[in-house]
Design a protein around this motif. Structure first.
Motif, PDB file in Angstrom:
ATOM      1  N   THR A 120      -1.841   2.638  -5.147  1.00 13.28           N
ATOM      2  CA  THR A 120      -2.248   3.541  -4.475  1.00 13.28           C
ATOM      3  C   THR A 120      -3.519   3.603  -4.603  1.00 13.28           C
ATOM      4  O   THR A 120      -4.015   3.539  -6.022  1.00 13.28           O
ATOM      5  CB  THR A 120      -1.028   4.612  -4.654  1.00 13.28           C
ATOM      6  OG1 THR A 120       0.188   4.649  -4.632  1.00 13.28           O
ATOM      7  CG2 THR A 120      -1.962   6.055  -4.589  1.00 13.28           C
ATOM      8  N   LEU A 121      -4.036   4.065  -3.566  1.00 15.17           N
ATOM      9  CA  LEU A 121      -5.771   4.714  -3.762  1.00 15.17           C
ATOM     10  C   LEU A 121      -5.867   6.156  -3.638  1.00 15.17           C
ATOM     11  O   LEU A 121      -5.107   7.067  -3.157  1.00 15.17           O
ATOM     12  CB  LEU A 121      -6.082   4.008  -2.390  1.00 15.17           C
ATOM     13  CG  LEU A 121      -6.853   2.656  -2.081  1.00 15.17           C
ATOM     14  CD1 LEU A 121      -6.744   2.268  -0.860  1.00 15.17           C
ATOM     15  CD2 LEU A 121      -6.899   2.123  -3.045  1.00 15.17           C
TER      16      LEU A 121
ATOM     17  N   LEU B  90      -8.335  -1.241  -0.765  1.00 13.21           N
ATOM     18  CA  LEU B  90      -6.567  -2.392  -0.869  1.00 13.21           C
ATOM     19  C   LEU B  90      -6.807  -3.448  -0.596  1.00 13.21           C
ATOM     20  O   LEU B  90      -6.047  -4.176  -1.825  1.00 13.21           O
ATOM     21  CB  LEU B  90      -5.598  -0.690   0.072  1.00 13.21           C
ATOM     22  CG  LEU B  90      -4.057  -1.597   0.541  1.00 13.21           C
ATOM     23  CD1 LEU B  90      -4.109  -1.282  -1.017  1.00 13.21           C
ATOM     24  CD2 LEU B  90      -3.691  -1.043   1.362  1.00 13.21           C
TER      25      LEU B  90
ATOM     26  N   ARG C  23     -10.719   2.691   2.849  1.00 12.96           N
ATOM     27  CA  ARG C  23      -9.953   2.213   1.846  1.00 12.96           C
ATOM     28  C   ARG C  23      -8.514   1.583   2.336  1.00 12.96           C
ATOM     29  O   ARG C  23      -8.342   0.986   2.242  1.00 12.96           O
ATOM     30  CB  ARG C  23      -8.635   4.110   2.664  1.00 12.96           C
ATOM     31  CG  ARG C  23      -8.289   5.382   2.196  1.00 12.96           C
ATOM     32  CD  ARG C  23      -7.361   5.576   2.314  1.00 12.96           C
ATOM     33  NE  ARG C  23      -7.461   6.173   4.252  1.00 12.96           N
ATOM     34  CZ  ARG C  23      -6.485   6.308   4.878  1.00 12.96           C
ATOM     35  NH1 ARG C  23      -5.109   6.145   4.385  1.00 12.96           N
ATOM     36  NH2 ARG C  23      -6.656   5.660   6.375  1.00 12.96           N
ATOM     37  N   ARG C  24      -9.365   0.785   3.472  1.00  9.93           N
ATOM     38  CA  ARG C  24      -8.486  -0.859   3.790  1.00  9.93           C
ATOM     39  C   ARG C  24      -9.129  -1.648   3.228  1.00  9.93           C
ATOM     40  O   ARG C  24      -8.715  -2.661   2.782  1.00  9.93           O
ATOM     41  CB  ARG C  24      -8.783  -1.321   5.943  1.00  9.93           C
ATOM     42  CG  ARG C  24      -8.137  -2.548   5.290  1.00  9.93           C
ATOM     43  CD  ARG C  24      -6.533  -2.285   5.258  1.00  9.93           C
ATOM     44  NE  ARG C  24      -6.436  -1.506   6.370  1.00  9.93           N
ATOM     45  CZ  ARG C  24      -5.567  -2.252   7.515  1.00  9.93           C
ATOM     46  NH1 ARG C  24      -5.726  -2.932   8.210  1.00  9.93           N
ATOM     47  NH2 ARG C  24      -4.682  -1.218   8.022  1.00  9.93           N
TER      48      ARG C  24
ATOM     49  N   GLY D 278       0.397  -0.932  -0.269  1.00  4.93           N
ATOM     50  CA  GLY D 278      -0.321   0.285   0.253  1.00  4.93           C
ATOM     51  C   GLY D 278       0.948   1.174   0.122  1.00  4.93           C
ATOM     52  O   GLY D 278       1.800   1.662   0.959  1.00  4.93           O
TER      53      GLY D 278
END
Length: 154
Positions: free
Chosen positions: A60-61, A114, A110-111, A29
């Motif tokens: 990458t988010l 990802l 986000r987690r 990440g």
């Protein structure tokens, strides 16, 4: 801390905790912060002499309107495939939910994004550049903003 010392500690942790096996595909990440950039550099260097054969990719988010061109260049220099995933996290957290304390929701989104994207890209592991300071910060934010303690925060 010099790269050689970081590599030594990383090698020992990987060995002690059996963290990497042959044929693993690991998504790192990549936030653009010093922790994730350092982690990717260490793992790429470790890969050169590792007894295990494993692949690395960087994910990458992008929550919206972020220029990640420096990350593309960084990954290109390391010869690590880079994936920028466009998300609507910013819109969900700020425009739709209008969160007063957005950190917890943003972190969960986000987690999830990802992990979902790492799985879609064939990865069986995700590596994050988190450390003790991050755990303490998350714990304190949970206490102050949410008024609760969760073991999963640490």
């Amino acid at each position: 801390m010099p790269m050689q010392k970081l590599l030594s500690k990383t090698r020992q942790a990987i060995k002690d905790f059996d963290m990497i096996q042959d044929n693993d595909k690991i998504a790192v990440g990549l936030s653009g912060g010093k922790d994730s950039l350092t982690l990717l550099s260490i793992l790429k260097n470790y890969q050169k002499f590792s007894p295990q054969n494993f692949e690395l990719i960087a994910i990458t988010l992008n929550p919206g309107d972020v220029d990640n061109s420096p990350l593309y260049k960084f990954c290109e220099e390391l010869d690590v495939p880079f994936y920028e995933i466009q998300t609507d996290i910013k819109e969900i957290v700020f425009d739709i939910r209008k969160e007063k304390n957005p950190c917890s929701l943003c972190a969960k989104l986000r987690r999830g994004a990802l992990n979902d994207n790492a799985k879609k890209l064939g990865c069986n592991k995700v590596a994050l550049g988190h450390h003790k300071d991050d755990a303490v910060e998350t714990f304190l934010m949970s206490m102050f903003y949410e008024g609760r303690y969760k073991k999963s925060n640490l």
